[in-house]
Design a protein around this motif. Structure first.
Motif, PDB file in Angstrom:
ATOM      1  N   VAL A 186       0.587  -1.125   0.179  1.00  0.00           N
ATOM      2  CA  VAL A 186       0.016   0.327   0.065  1.00  0.00           C
ATOM      3  C   VAL A 186       0.613   1.076  -0.368  1.00  0.00           C
ATOM      4  CG1 VAL A 186      -1.758   0.981   1.007  1.00  0.00           C
ATOM      5  CG2 VAL A 186      -1.902  -1.195   1.391  1.00  0.00           C
ATOM      6  N   GLN A 195       0.500   5.393  -0.048  1.00  0.00           N
ATOM      7  CA  GLN A 195      -0.362   6.249   0.253  1.00  0.00           C
ATOM      8  C   GLN A 195       0.474   7.875  -0.227  1.00  0.00           C
ATOM      9  OE1 GLN A 195      -2.677   5.897   3.467  1.00  0.00           O
ATOM     10  NE2 GLN A 195      -2.716   8.773   3.590  1.00  0.00           N
ATOM     11  N   ASP A 216      -6.771   9.015   4.141  1.00  0.00           N
ATOM     12  CA  ASP A 216      -6.973   7.379   4.622  1.00  0.00           C
ATOM     13  C   ASP A 216      -7.930   6.839   5.019  1.00  0.00           C
ATOM     14  OD1 ASP A 216      -4.125   8.920   5.834  1.00  0.00           O
ATOM     15  OD2 ASP A 216      -5.706   9.857   7.441  1.00  0.00           O
ATOM     16  N   ASN A 268      -7.969   4.305   1.723  1.00  0.00           N
ATOM     17  CA  ASN A 268      -6.983   3.784   2.660  1.00  0.00           C
ATOM     18  C   ASN A 268      -7.896   2.279   3.218  1.00  0.00           C
ATOM     19  OD1 ASN A 268      -4.821   1.890   3.449  1.00  0.00           O
ATOM     20  ND2 ASN A 268      -4.104   3.316   4.093  1.00  0.00           N
ATOM     21  N   GLN A 301       2.179  -1.233   4.779  1.00  0.00           N
ATOM     22  CA  GLN A 301       1.490   0.160   4.611  1.00  0.00           C
ATOM     23  C   GLN A 301       2.921   0.883   4.895  1.00  0.00           C
ATOM     24  OE1 GLN A 301      -1.635   1.585   4.744  1.00  0.00           O
ATOM     25  NE2 GLN A 301      -3.016  -0.192   5.027  1.00  0.00           N
ATOM     26  N   ASN A 310       4.301   5.043   3.835  1.00  0.00           N
ATOM     27  CA  ASN A 310       2.831   6.709   3.718  1.00  0.00           C
ATOM     28  C   ASN A 310       5.187   7.611   2.887  1.00  0.00           C
ATOM     29  OD1 ASN A 310       2.274   9.293   3.893  1.00  0.00           O
ATOM     30  ND2 ASN A 310       0.791   9.609   4.721  1.00  0.00           N
TER      31      ASN A 310
END
Length: 240
Positions: free
Chosen positions: A49, A51, A59, A62, A80, A82
């Protein structure tokens, strides 16, 4: 929760059935390098993931994707990551996912999707929080994307928003258009806003910036110059 094991094509189809995808499913069903494709034997998919940055809308995208995975009964492990709104970080994370051979990548935000598409043409990519996939050069067309990327659009009714602006600020004569030049989707919406403002007979001027460090100065420049401000679904504006 009962878990099921499906192929990569089945993984995309399951998510589409769960309502998380609006573009057509990826056309190809290939392994992505590394140890990708091993989910059929282990029973658990590895999902990367990426982002773009942290703010409420991204958010929520997600969280909604993860909820769709759970609703589809798919067994998965999500990595995850970012990028903190840094394109170079997007590139690094996307390359890591490609080298690790994950089974699927979720790219949240246009720059994230562009980085992932540059990193792999084999691993299926699901993009979200993206305004126009075709105009951003991510797919051949929104109706038939082709390749290894699909997803959902967050295009807003720009003309209706401008109409609402004229109702909320009926005396407005000059509108400032605030956006980040690093986001191609913002450029698309700004052009649509300009057309709507022209139709409404309102003056307008672009106030753009390339990074959050410039935003305050740009906004201060707008003060006293415009009667209202229009900002598209711009991740940098929202995050700042």
């Amino acid at each position: 929760m009962e878990r099921t094991t499906v192929s990569r094509r089945g993984l995309i189809a399951s998510l589409a059935a769960a309502g998380s995808l609006s573009l057509a499913a990826c056309a190809n069903d290939t392994s992505g390098g590394g140890s990708a494709g091993s989910a059929s034997s282990s029973g658990t998919y590895r999902i990367g993931v990426l982002q773009l940055t942290q703010h409420a809308a991204l958010d929520a995208s997600n969280e909604g994707f993860i909820a769709a995975l759970d609703d589809a009964g798919i067994s998965y492990e999500a990595d995850q990551q970012n990028a903190n709104n840094e394109q170079s970080t997007c590139t690094t994370i996307a390359s890591t996912f490609a080298n690790d051979g994950v089974d699927l990548i979720l790219a949240i935000g246009t720059p994230a999707a562009q980085a992932c598409l540059n990193a792999t043409t084999e691993i299926p990519i699901v993009g979200t929080a993206i305004t126009d996939f075709a105009e951003s050069g991510l797919v051949e067309s929104n109706d038939a994307p082709g390749g290894n990327l699909t997803g959902s659009s967050d295009m807003t009714p720009v003309a209706d928003q401008i109409s609402l602006l004229t109702q909320l600020v009926p005396d407005a004569a000059q509108v400032g258009l605030l956006y980040c030049t690093a986001e191609s989707n913002s450029e698309i919406q700004i052009q649509m806003a300009e057309e709507a403002l022209d139709d409404a007979g309102l003056g307008h001027e672009r106030y753009s910036f390339s990074s959050t460090n410039e935003l305050q100065t740009v906004v201060e420049t707008m003060v006293g110059q415009v009667d209202a401000v229009y900002a598209p679904t711009d991740n940098t504006v929202a995050a700042a």
